[in-house]
Design a protein around this motif. Structure first.
Motif, short mmCIF file in Angstrom:
data_model
loop_
_atom_site.label_atom_id
_atom_site.label_comp_id
_atom_site.label_asym_id
_atom_site.label_seq_id
_atom_site.Cartn_x
_atom_site.Cartn_y
_atom_site.Cartn_z
N ARG A 224 0.84 -1.20 0.00
CA ARG A 224 0.00 0.00 0.00
C ARG A 224 0.88 1.26 0.00
NH1 ARG A 224 -4.26 2.68 -1.73
NH2 ARG A 224 -5.33 3.94 -0.14
N ALA A 225 1.98 1.22 0.73
CA ALA A 225 2.88 2.37 0.79
C ALA A 225 3.45 2.69 -0.59
CB ALA A 225 4.00 2.12 1.79
N VAL A 226 3.94 1.66 -1.30
CA VAL A 226 4.53 1.93 -2.62
C VAL A 226 3.46 2.28 -3.65
CG1 VAL A 226 6.53 0.46 -2.14
CG2 VAL A 226 4.56 -0.51 -3.32
N GLU A 227 2.22 1.81 -3.42
CA GLU A 227 1.12 2.20 -4.31
C GLU A 227 0.81 3.69 -4.15
OE1 GLU A 227 -3.73 1.50 -4.61
OE2 GLU A 227 -2.50 0.13 -3.41
N LEU A 228 0.81 4.16 -2.90
CA LEU A 228 0.48 5.56 -2.62
C LEU A 228 1.62 6.51 -2.98
CD1 LEU A 228 -1.34 5.02 0.79
CD2 LEU A 228 -2.41 5.91 -1.30
N ASP A 229 2.85 6.02 -2.82
CA ASP A 229 4.02 6.86 -3.13
C ASP A 229 5.17 5.95 -3.58
OD1 ASP A 229 6.06 8.65 -3.39
OD2 ASP A 229 5.96 9.43 -1.34
N PRO A 230 5.35 5.79 -4.87
CA PRO A 230 6.37 4.87 -5.38
C PRO A 230 7.78 5.45 -5.40
CG PRO A 230 5.17 5.82 -7.21
CD PRO A 230 4.53 6.36 -5.96
N THR A 231 7.98 6.60 -4.76
CA THR A 231 9.30 7.25 -4.83
C THR A 231 10.30 6.76 -3.79
OG1 THR A 231 8.25 9.24 -5.72
CG2 THR A 231 10.48 9.48 -4.84
N PRO A 232 9.96 6.68 -2.49
CA PRO A 232 10.98 6.34 -1.47
C PRO A 232 11.53 4.92 -1.63
CG PRO A 232 9.07 7.40 -0.45
CD PRO A 232 8.67 7.06 -1.86
N ALA A 233 12.82 4.82 -1.70
CA ALA A 233 13.47 3.51 -1.85
C ALA A 233 13.21 2.61 -0.64
CB ALA A 233 14.97 3.71 -2.03
N ASN A 234 13.13 3.23 0.54
CA ASN A 234 13.02 2.41 1.75
C ASN A 234 11.70 1.66 1.84
OD1 ASN A 234 14.95 1.88 3.82
ND2 ASN A 234 13.40 2.54 5.29
N TYR A 235 10.63 2.18 1.23
CA TYR A 235 9.36 1.44 1.22
C TYR A 235 9.55 0.10 0.51
CZ TYR A 235 7.03 5.89 2.50
OH TYR A 235 6.64 7.04 3.13
N TYR A 236 10.29 0.14 -0.61
CA TYR A 236 10.54 -1.10 -1.36
C TYR A 236 11.46 -2.04 -0.57
CZ TYR A 236 8.38 0.99 -5.48
OH TYR A 236 7.49 1.55 -6.35
N TYR A 237 12.45 -1.45 0.09
CA TYR A 237 13.34 -2.30 0.89
C TYR A 237 12.56 -3.03 1.98
CZ TYR A 237 16.59 -3.85 4.40
OH TYR A 237 17.23 -4.65 5.32
N ASN A 238 11.68 -2.31 2.68
CA ASN A 238 10.88 -2.93 3.74
C ASN A 238 9.99 -4.03 3.17
OD1 ASN A 238 11.98 -1.24 5.66
ND2 ASN A 238 10.33 0.26 5.57
#
Length: 518
Positions: free
Chosen positions: A129-143
């Protein structure tokens, strides 16, 4: 400041504008005592300044005024998670999930709470949901990648790590995790990228530590063991200098652990029968946990910090460490009836269903004496592995730099010292603990004699033999340890005698171990 909102307030606090935010919050409360936002932001200020009790009080006040805003229970859960109070953290995260999640930042916070509680199946949708709402921060993908890896979805994990790297080519944790997922080869590896990154990030200790380990892992995978060892030494250099292992304090801690056998047992002990799997890291503790939790009557609770935290809280020692000689000596004054009861209550709150469970926190071997006194029906399984392989596996593993008791792994001879102390404590437990409570299992024997050793484990725990225990690699439950990739594969003997591949690079280790090396 513009009109006070959760987002504008948090952005101001991120820039350390504490006085301005505080003044605005007080003004808002005077104007409208029922506005939840200023209470929440005052809670964030309290949390940033270490006033945790006040922070929780203010976050709770905000949630009471507006139960539909996910930020409020999310920050309650985040605070509890940082305190390692997993049950309260998870309850707060559950409340947050029931709100409408419209902010990527709060979705990521909820995912982190779940991941810290070991609930990775619940964490993944939040990170997605985090990467759907904001696909910019790298750390969301890392988590997202980390929780997917712990769940065994290596394809999703690899894609997430790659997305993190695409957004931040210097995301060293994503690089290290990506390399850990698969066997590197001569034709397919990231050695050039990693070496460039190691140079670029000089001065950043955590980065060079993790990237150096990734380089060492790559070199080992392609058979360049002596070069791999040199990179391990280089990777650990800064950490070794900053956090030298204190052998005097270490020896005192082991001695204090042994002295707990002199403490009188609980008068009215709890009847719970948890299974503790203990030992040095990377010696088979996760393997045994997977074997046992493949049984229909057993589930894994993961690596619980409950016991060590309870002993620290109840002993009321003033040292800054959870595990040290002072705290173990202080355990002589605690009420073991309460220790056993509180441990069972807190552990059972972590379980998906009632029943027997495994707590596989490796360093619970320090507490084996207390466990046998407070929980006389508990089973303690201590993993043993050849000294040379044990020390090398501890040294080459990227263990948490947040925990001071892993400092011994920054230096190979310190690792040898730690192993010798561990071996002495195991001899003490073998002599002093009831045989129905304590057993030692050799990793090598599990590998070479899987069925008989599995039956031995089950017999010790009072469990009937079940075939799935031999197919532990098919167990779909999460694995939140360094062995998350290996334990999803059948047993293999390739890691036994690995130390022999490093030639004379391990002469110092052999000399430090002395007779134990054989």
């Amino acid at each position: 400041m513009a009109s006070l909102t959760v987002q504008t307030g948090l952005n101001a606090l991120k820039n350390k504008r504490y006085e301005a935010v505080h003044a605005e919050c007080i003004a808002e409360i005077k104007e409208n005592i029922s506005n939840p936002v200023p209470y929440f932001l005052l809670g964030a200020i309290a949390a940033d300044h270490g006033n945790i009790k006040k922070a929780l009080e203010l976050f709770s006040k905000a949630e009471a005024l507006d139960a539909e805003n996910a930020f409020y229970p999310a920050f309650i859960g985040k605070t509890y998670a940082e305190l390692r109070q997993s049950s309260d953290a998870k309850l707060a995260a559950d409340r947050a999930v029931n709100c409408e999640i419209r902010d990527a930042f709060v979705a990521d916070i909820i995912g982190v709470i779940y991941s810290r509680c070991g609930a990775h199946a619940r964490a993944v949708p939040m990170f997605e949901r985090a990467v759907e709402l904001d696909p910019t921060p790298a750390n969301y993908y890392y988590n997202l990648g980390a929780s997917a890896q712990f769940l065994g979805d290596f394809s999703k994990a690899d894609k997430a790590y790659q997305n993190a790297i695409a957004r931040d080519p210097h995301h060293y944790r994503a690089w290290a995790s990506k390399v850990s997922l698969t066997q590197q080869t001569e034709s397919q590896n990231y050695l050039s990228d990693l070496k460039t990154l190691f140079t670029d990030l000089q001065g950043h200790q955590d980065a060079t530590h993790q990237i150096g380990h990734a380089i060492a892992k790559t070199l080992e995978d392609i058979g360049r063991h002596e070069d791999s060892f040199d990179w391990l030494y280089k990777a650990k250099a800064a950490k070794r200098a900053e956090f030298p292992y204190d052998r005097v304090a270490g020896r005192e801690t082991f001695a204090a652990a042994a002295a707990t056998t002199d403490i009188p047992p609980a008068r009215n002990p709890n009847g719970g029968a948890p299974i503790f799997v203990v030992g040095l890291p990377r010696t088979g503790t996760t393997l045994v946990d997977r074997i046992l939790s493949s049984h229909s009557k057993v589930q894994s609770a993961g690596e619980l910090s409950i016991l060590s935290n309870l002993v620290k809280d109840m002993s009321q020692t003033t040292s800054k460490y959870v595990l040290d000689a002072e705290t173990l000596h202080g355990a002589s004054s605690i009420d073991l009836d309460v220790l056993g009861r509180d441990y069972m209550r807190l552990a059972e709150e972590r379980l998906e269903r009632p029943g027997q469970f495994v707590d596989k926190m490796p360093f619970n071997f320090f507490y084996a004496g207390l466990i046998s006194k407070a929980l006389p029906n508990a089973k303690i399984i201590a993993l043993r592995r050849g000294a040379m392989d044990s020390c090398l596996s501890n040294y080459r593993q990227l263990l948490s730099v947040q925990e001071s008791f892993y400092n011994y792994t920054f230096d190979l001879e310190d690792t040898a010292f730690f192993y010798s102390q561990f071996d002495g404590l195991m001899t003490h437990w073998r002599t002093h603990l009831p045989k129905q409570n304590f057993i030692e299992i050799r990793y090598e024997e599990i590998v070479y004699d899987q069925e008989n050793q599995t039956r031995r484990l089950l017999d010790f725990c009072g469990l009937n033999f079940e075939e799935p225990c031999l197919r532990f690699h098919e167990n779909i439950s999460p694995v939140s340890t360094a062995s998350s990739v290996q334990v999803r594969q059948p047993l293999y003997s390739g890691s036994i005698g690995r130390w022999k591949k490093y030639a004379n690079k391990l002469d110092g280790l052999r000399n430090a171990l002395g007779d134990l090396a054989d």
